[in-house]
Design an enzyme around this catalytic site. Structure first.
Site, mmCIF file in Angstrom:
data_model
loop_
_atom_site.group_PDB
_atom_site.id
_atom_site.type_symbol
_atom_site.label_atom_id
_atom_site.label_comp_id
_atom_site.label_asym_id
_atom_site.label_seq_id
_atom_site.Cartn_x
_atom_site.Cartn_y
_atom_site.Cartn_z
ATOM 1 C CG ASN A 1 3.667 2.312 -15.077
ATOM 2 O OD1 ASN A 1 4.982 2.847 -15.326
ATOM 3 N ND2 ASN A 1 3.563 2.375 -13.430
ATOM 4 C CG LEU B 1 -2.123 -1.155 1.386
ATOM 5 C CD1 LEU B 1 -2.794 -1.358 3.073
ATOM 6 C CD2 LEU B 1 -3.175 -0.613 0.474
ATOM 7 C CB ILE C 1 1.080 0.537 -5.340
ATOM 8 C CG1 ILE C 1 1.303 2.095 -4.319
ATOM 9 C CG2 ILE C 1 -0.182 -0.218 -4.629
ATOM 10 C CD1 ILE C 1 0.127 2.886 -4.495
ATOM 11 C CB SER C 2 2.995 -3.536 -7.765
ATOM 12 O OG SER C 2 3.571 -3.581 -7.569
#
Lengths: 296, 296
Positions: free
Chosen positions: B176, B127, B199-200
């Site tokens: 991205n 997060l 974050i992915s």
């Protein structure tokens, strides 16, 4: 009131249709910012209350899509993608205690000291069959024998991966070069001697890549081999096909190659079998030595 | 007859509209080749007369746009982008003469020996405000002190460069991550300990990046910090904005974060000020040591 807004997006979309990554800022649409608009990166250096009174548009930030805040919400550093940088940490590493971290991550200079070399981009340009790949390979071997870390960016490891989404239409060809230039820049920043081997026939594209790097760190190597010689070599029979009209838009035949006028290194064809890739690579090595790239 | 054809393009277009780079092959549209179509890369291993009797479609090759040849034109290696590879060169380097070059360029194993480490991707996911960047920075510092070369891929050095053309719409967010994964793969191939800090939030995107690397070389590090803790930290005030509805689609608030179920490393929040990024980074170091990444 500063209105920060961007493209409106419905919240709670499905994961497959609304990915949530997005670290960073909206890419600038032009080199000069529009009046009344400030990029998020600019906010990164604003550590006190914003004095800017106009409209600020932040298109997105890490993990978000749309932002709308009032001026008072941004009275400290508004940069969303820089967590942890420049913070002061007092902690221990192994036996060392209370180390103060002024700069968070290791920088280029430190990496270069570790590697005992200076990161740069060696951009090899020239006609098909001019010997670019052979020189790139010879160069990487010589550098390796001297204990230097290099990495070759070529069609194999880029077109099959990073650039696999690109077609061969005009804008995608330019994008292909742009991305290779950007990746080469990252490698140079990592301290690596990055060798890019691409026909890259247009000066504009090459110069755009050059502009990404600090002065002197983009080393253009022009394979100055006459078309006739490349065509005689024709190891893949491509020139033959181009002459027969079976390949359209082939560089040197029916599409131009814009020879560099001021490349750092020109490797000229001297004729005969003595023109080894290794001898040519040695010329590049001499340049790197002279300019101090082979030491930190 | 083998018909090799692609998108038709007018020859002799203006340089600005018809770039001539394009090393390589058309990216495969699916993982399995279509019957009757063979990618150019496949032809690279064909050194004798082609026995394939169907239709071969090569969309483009280095410096070309359209190819149409008969079968007899392709009775030798049809690979256009592999000049110089696997060729045998007898020449001299410094005082060494008649060196035979079986493998043209330096490979990953050789680079790893030089660096005394093994290239890999350390993918830190979590997060916003979970401490990804801080751990990435601490990790890079510790590795550097131990003489290891690492490089951090984050929003700053990717969104501002390579990915500056990407917006924050759904497909661009996925793109991205894909590009960061591909670039990380190149760094790992170069022998670098590549730290990606993103974050992915979606498992699918992370797993796609994992799939790019050899087994074991993608090390997922999950910052397992409760949302409540991240929200309390809220160093940039982003959670506050998200709760107020001023940021839409913020990961953890109104967009999901798919926590990894089988990540290699989980860095859990233990509470209090003792949770230093350095201590967390040391956990990653232990993993790297145990798995042999810190030696060649």
């Amino acid at each position: 009131m500063i209105a920060i807004g961007g493209r409106s997006a419905l919240a709670g979309g499905t994961p497959s249709s609304s990915r949530g990554l997005g670290i960073g800022i909206e890419p600038p649409s032009s080199s000069s910012p529009k009046p009344g608009f400030v990029a998020l990166s600019d906010l990164g250096s604003v550590n006190s209350r914003l004095s800017f009174k106009g409209s600020i548009r932040i298109k997105a930030m890490e993990g978000s899509r749309t932002v709308t805040v009032s001026e008072t919400d941004l009275n400290t550093n508004g940069h969303a993608g820089n967590l942890g940088k420049s913070q002061s940490l007092l902690s221990s590493i192994g036996n060392s205690t209370n180390i103060q971290w002024h700069e968070c991550s290791v920088n280029k200079v430190e990496r270069q000291k570790l590697l005992k070399q200076k990161g740069c981009v060696i951009w090899i340009t020239g006609l098909s069959a001019s010997g670019k790949s052979s020189v790139a390979c010879a160069l990487s071997q010589i550098l390796h024998r001297r204990g230097k870390l290099s990495y070759i960016l070529d069609g194999d490891n880029v077109r099959h991966g990073l650039n696999r989404d690109l077609s061969f239409k005009a804008e995608d060809r330019a994008e292909n070069i742009r991305r290779v230039g950007e990746v080469a820049k990252l490698f140079a920043d990592a301290g690596v001697l990055c060798i890019a081997s691409l026909i890259s026939p247009y000066k504009r594209d090459r110069d755009a890549c050059r502009a990404l790097l600090p002065d002197g760190d983009f080393i253009e190597v022009f394979m100055d081999v006459p078309l006739q010689v490349c065509e005689e070599r024709d190891p893949k029979g491509l020139y033959k096909l181009a002459r027969a009209g079976k390949i359209k838009g082939f560089t040197g035949i029916d599409d131009p190659y814009e020879a560099p006028l001021n490349s750092e290194i020109v490797l000229t064809h001297k004729g005969g079998d003595c023109d080894s890739p290794i001898e040519m690579a040695e010329e590049v090595i001499s340049y790197l030595e002279e300019k101090g790239f082979l030491q930190a």
